[in-house]
Scaffold this active site. Structure first.
Site, PDB file in Angstrom:
ATOM      1  N   ARG A 161      29.286 -41.464  27.270  1.00 29.43           N
ATOM      2  CA  ARG A 161      29.057 -40.528  26.248  1.00 29.43           C
ATOM      3  C   ARG A 161      27.900 -39.698  26.320  1.00 29.43           C
ATOM      4  O   ARG A 161      27.067 -39.398  25.466  1.00 29.43           O
ATOM      5  CB  ARG A 161      29.197 -40.944  24.649  1.00 29.43           C
ATOM      6  CG  ARG A 161      30.378 -41.845  24.418  1.00 29.43           C
ATOM      7  CD  ARG A 161      31.516 -40.715  24.532  1.00 29.43           C
ATOM      8  NE  ARG A 161      32.758 -41.790  24.295  1.00 29.43           N
ATOM      9  CZ  ARG A 161      33.446 -42.424  25.030  1.00 29.43           C
ATOM     10  NH1 ARG A 161      33.159 -42.280  26.243  1.00 29.43           N
ATOM     11  NH2 ARG A 161      34.537 -43.068  24.756  1.00 29.43           N
ATOM     12  N   SER A 233      34.783 -40.463  15.985  1.00 26.72           N
ATOM     13  CA  SER A 233      33.866 -41.588  16.006  1.00 26.72           C
ATOM     14  C   SER A 233      32.399 -40.934  15.880  1.00 26.72           C
ATOM     15  O   SER A 233      32.188 -40.259  16.667  1.00 26.72           O
ATOM     16  CB  SER A 233      34.157 -42.371  17.297  1.00 26.72           C
ATOM     17  OG  SER A 233      35.387 -42.996  17.514  1.00 26.72           O
ATOM     18  N   GLU A 330      27.138 -40.368  18.143  1.00 31.46           N
ATOM     19  CA  GLU A 330      27.728 -39.390  19.058  1.00 31.46           C
ATOM     20  C   GLU A 330      27.473 -38.003  18.720  1.00 31.46           C
ATOM     21  O   GLU A 330      27.628 -37.135  19.674  1.00 31.46           O
ATOM     22  CB  GLU A 330      29.278 -39.810  19.323  1.00 31.46           C
ATOM     23  CG  GLU A 330      29.891 -41.078  19.902  1.00 31.46           C
ATOM     24  CD  GLU A 330      31.250 -41.070  20.250  1.00 31.46           C
ATOM     25  OE1 GLU A 330      31.799 -39.943  20.511  1.00 31.46           O
ATOM     26  OE2 GLU A 330      31.806 -42.034  20.309  1.00 31.46           O
TER      27      GLU A 330
END
Length: 334
Positions: A161, A233, A330
C-alpha cells in the site's frame, strides 16, 4: 475549464463528509491541468489532487485548490497485452473491460473503489495480488514544475500500500496515465484467496468465476460508498518481527497472521486485532465502525471528518495499548 469557489466536496469523496474547498476544478486534459496549476500559482494557494476521492478523509475545509483528475480513455493492444489507461477512468470498469477483452490478471482486484490514477499511488491489492505486478509505466506531471514524467515500475518504489507517490520526493507527482502489461493466458492467484472459505466452496475454473466470487465477497463485507460513506479498509495490516509474533501467540493463540518474503517479518491481520478488542459497531458521534468488518469506518449519521478521525485514533490507541502494535491508516487524512 471552470474554477469553482467555496465548493462543497461532499459528492467528490467517498466518506461524503460536508466540507468545502476554497477553489475546485475538474480537469479533463493536460492543457486544462496546466491552466488550473497556473491559476493556483497566481493565487499562491496550495493544491491537492483527487480522483474519485475514495481514499481521503477531509477533517476540515481545504484552504486552496482541489483538482479533480477526469482524464478519460482506454487503449488496448490485444496482441501484446499492453493496456494504456487515462487516470480518470474508474478502476472496476477497467478490470471488467480487460477481462471481457480476454486480457487477465486483474480479477482479484475487482470492485476496489477509485480511479485508475489513484491505483498506483496506493499500490492497490486484494487476495494476494498487487497492482505493482502489472505496471509497465506511469506517466504524469510534476505539479511543482509543470514538467512531464515517465516512471517504470521499478522507479515507482512500490511496497505494501505504498509507492513513491506517497513519499515526500513524489508528493508533487500527479498521475495522468497508467500502462499495464496483462496476459491472454489466465493463471489465477488463489494463494491468499483460499484462506476464505467461499473460494474453497466454489469452483474457480474461469476468470469470470474468480471475478464474480471476488465481487460477491467484497459486496458482502464492504458497504457500497454510494449508499453509505466509507473508504473501504481504513488501516493497513501491520508488520512485526517473527520473534514479536511468537510472543503475541503465547497470549493470543488464535491471532491471524501471514508470511512475507522475509522469514523474519510477519504480517498481522489488522481486522483480527480490532475484532479482538470489540470495535465492530462502536460509535463516535456520527462515525461508526462497520458491524460487518472492523477495518471499515462509516459515515453512519452525517458524521464530520473530525468525528471519523477521532474514532480512528481511539482504535489506534487501543491496539497499541493491548498489543504494542501501531496501526497506520491507508486513508490520507487532511
Amino acid at each position: 475549464m471552470l474554477i469553482h469557489k467555496d465548493f462543497n466536496l461532499q459528492d467528490h469523496h467517498s466518506f461524503g463528509v460536508s466540507v468545502k474547498s476554497e477553489y475546485f476544478s475538474s480537469v479533463g486534459s493536460l492543457e486544462e491541468l496546466q491552466r488550473a496549476l497556473q491559476y493556483a500559482s497566481d493565487k499562491r494557494t496550495p493544491v491537492y489532487v483527487i480522483g474519485e476521492g475514495s481514499n481521503v478523509l477531509f477533517t476540515k475545509d481545504f484552504p486552496g485548490l482541489i483538482i479533480k483528475v477526469a482524464f478519460t480513455g482506454v487503449e488496448i493492444d490485444q496482441s501484446s497485452g499492453v493496456v494504456r489507461v487515462a487516470a480518470g477512468e474508474n478502476w472496476h470498469s477497467l478490470v471488467t473491460t480487460c477481462m471481457n477483452s480476454g486480457l487477465h490478471g486483474l480479477e482479484n482486484l475487482a470492485l476496489i473503489p477509485g480511479s485508475v490514477g489513484a491505483a498506483p499511488v496506493q499500490n492497490i491489492g486484494a487476495y494476494g495480488v498487487e497492482l505493482a505486478s502489472f505496471i509497465k509505466n506511469v506517466r504524469g506531471v510534476d505539479i511543482s514544475s509543470g514538467e512531464p514524467f515517465v516512471l517504470n515500475a521499478s522507479d515507482c518504489r512500490f511496497g505494501y500500500r505504498d509507492s513513491i507517490f506517497k513519499k515526500p520526493e513524489g508528493a508533487n507527482l500527479l498521475v495522468s496515465e497508467v500502462t499495464l502489461q496483462l496476459q491472454e493466458d489466465w493463471l489465477p492467484d488463489l494463494s491468499y484467496a483460499l484462506l476464505d472459505k467461499e473460494f474453497c466452496e466454489t469452483p474457480v475454473e474461469t476468470p469470470q468465476e474468480l471475478f464474480s466470487i471476488v465481487c460477491r465477497i467484497r459486496r458482502r463485507k464492504l458497504p457500497d460508498p454510494k449508499l453509505i460513506g466509507n473508504a473501504g479498509s481504513f488501516f493497513k495490516n501491520p508488520f512485526v518481527s517473527a520473534s514479536s509474533l511468537e510472543r503475541l501467540k503465547v497470549r493470543h493463540q488464535d491471532i491471524v497472521w501471514f508470511d512475507t518474503d522475509n522469514e523474519n517479518i510477519k504480517k498481522i491481520s489488522a481486522a483480527w486485532l480490532l475484532e479482538k478488542l470489540g470495535w465492530k459497531g462502536r460509535k463516535h458521534g456520527g462515525a461508526e465502525v462497520s458491524s460487518v468488518h472492523a477495518l471499515v469506518l462509516i459515515n453512519a449519521a452525517d458524521a464530520s471528518g473530525k468525528e471519523i478521525s477521532v474514532l480512528a485514533q481511539h482504535m489506534v490507541t487501543s491496539v497499541l495499548e493491548e498489543f504494542g502494535i501501531v496501526l497506520e491508516p491507508e486513508v490520507s487524512i487532511l
